[in-house]
Write a protein that holds these residues in place. Structure first.
Motif, mmCIF file in Angstrom:
data_model
loop_
_atom_site.group_PDB
_atom_site.id
_atom_site.type_symbol
_atom_site.label_atom_id
_atom_site.label_comp_id
_atom_site.label_asym_id
_atom_site.label_seq_id
_atom_site.Cartn_x
_atom_site.Cartn_y
_atom_site.Cartn_z
ATOM 1 N N UNK A 72 3.559 34.843 60.040
ATOM 2 C CA UNK A 72 4.037 35.402 58.781
ATOM 3 C C UNK A 72 4.314 36.868 59.092
ATOM 4 N N UNK A 73 4.593 37.664 58.087
ATOM 5 C CA UNK A 73 4.878 39.081 58.318
ATOM 6 C C UNK A 73 3.794 39.778 59.142
ATOM 7 N N UNK A 74 2.542 39.629 58.745
ATOM 8 C CA UNK A 74 1.472 40.386 59.399
ATOM 9 C C UNK A 74 0.401 39.517 60.046
ATOM 10 N N UNK A 75 0.610 38.207 60.128
ATOM 11 C CA UNK A 75 -0.381 37.302 60.712
ATOM 12 C C UNK A 75 0.282 36.454 61.793
ATOM 13 N N UNK A 76 -0.304 36.448 62.988
ATOM 14 C CA UNK A 76 0.153 35.574 64.064
ATOM 15 C C UNK A 76 -0.815 34.403 64.138
ATOM 16 N N UNK A 77 -0.294 33.206 63.950
ATOM 17 C CA UNK A 77 -1.115 32.000 63.972
ATOM 18 C C UNK A 77 -1.229 31.412 65.377
ATOM 19 N N UNK A 78 -0.175 31.569 66.155
ATOM 20 C CA UNK A 78 -0.191 31.033 67.515
ATOM 21 C C UNK A 78 0.856 31.746 68.360
ATOM 22 N N UNK A 79 0.573 31.821 69.652
ATOM 23 C CA UNK A 79 1.569 32.250 70.627
ATOM 24 C C UNK A 79 1.762 31.078 71.578
ATOM 25 N N UNK A 80 2.933 31.007 72.174
ATOM 26 C CA UNK A 80 3.206 29.866 73.042
ATOM 27 C C UNK A 80 4.282 30.225 74.045
ATOM 28 N N UNK A 81 4.387 29.395 75.068
ATOM 29 C CA UNK A 81 5.512 29.503 75.989
ATOM 30 C C UNK A 81 5.908 28.114 76.465
ATOM 31 N N UNK A 82 7.175 27.996 76.794
ATOM 32 C CA UNK A 82 7.740 26.736 77.263
ATOM 33 C C UNK A 82 8.599 27.027 78.482
ATOM 34 N N UNK A 83 8.389 26.254 79.532
ATOM 35 C CA UNK A 83 9.279 26.302 80.694
ATOM 36 C C UNK A 83 10.319 25.213 80.500
ATOM 37 N N UNK A 84 11.585 25.611 80.579
ATOM 38 C CA UNK A 84 12.700 24.691 80.374
ATOM 39 C C UNK A 84 13.546 24.596 81.630
ATOM 40 N N UNK A 85 14.083 23.410 81.857
ATOM 41 C CA UNK A 85 14.887 23.148 83.041
ATOM 42 C C UNK A 85 16.223 22.547 82.604
ATOM 43 N N UNK A 86 17.339 23.189 82.937
ATOM 44 C CA UNK A 86 18.628 22.555 82.693
ATOM 45 C C UNK A 86 18.682 21.243 83.482
ATOM 46 N N UNK A 87 19.240 20.215 82.868
ATOM 47 C CA UNK A 87 19.158 18.878 83.451
ATOM 48 C C UNK A 87 20.509 18.185 83.349
#
Length: 122
Positions: A82-97
């Motif tokens: 939300x504006x001032x609250x971070x609920x989660x951080x994440x990352x994704x590795x993507x591969x063109x296929x």
């Protein structure tokens, strides 16, 4: 929703997917880059839950940016917030296929140019 009224962890993956699909397919297509929609696969997801997100009708915002661009893969980071609250951080590795060949492919020059516009340090 889990038994405590919180958004279930699997739903976070759906949030990330919705943001990523919009950014990689719709926004990229509007920018003249269509190759992502011809084949891109997820190689890895990582999510760190910061705070419970209580189920509600209001939408939550997912911010997405690129932190690494390789020859045949790239990494996107996210914040579910939300504006001032971070609920989660994440990352994704993507591969063109290459779907026809059923194998990974290199990042095309127009894809790299598009990704570089969103490149930020972690």
């Amino acid at each position: 929703m889990d038994s405590f009224g919180h958004v279930n962890n699997v739903v976070y993956l759906r949030y990330l997917e919705q943001a990523r699909v919009d950014w990689m397919f719709e926004t990229a297509r509007e920018a003249g880059v269509e190759k992502f929609s011809l084949g891109t696969v997820v190689a890895r997801h990582e999510i760190e839950y910061k705070r419970p997100l209580v189920y509600r009708a209001e939408p939550v915002r997912v911010e997405i940016w690129v932190t690494k661009i390789g020859v045949a893969s790239f990494v996107c980071n996210y914040e579910v917030r939300d504006e001032d609250v971070v609920y989660a951080t994440a990352n994704t590795t993507l591969v063109p296929y290459d779907l026809a060949e059923q194998r990974p492919r290199r990042i095309a020059p127009e894809e790299r140019f598009y990704l570089e516009q969103y490149l930020q340090a972690k």
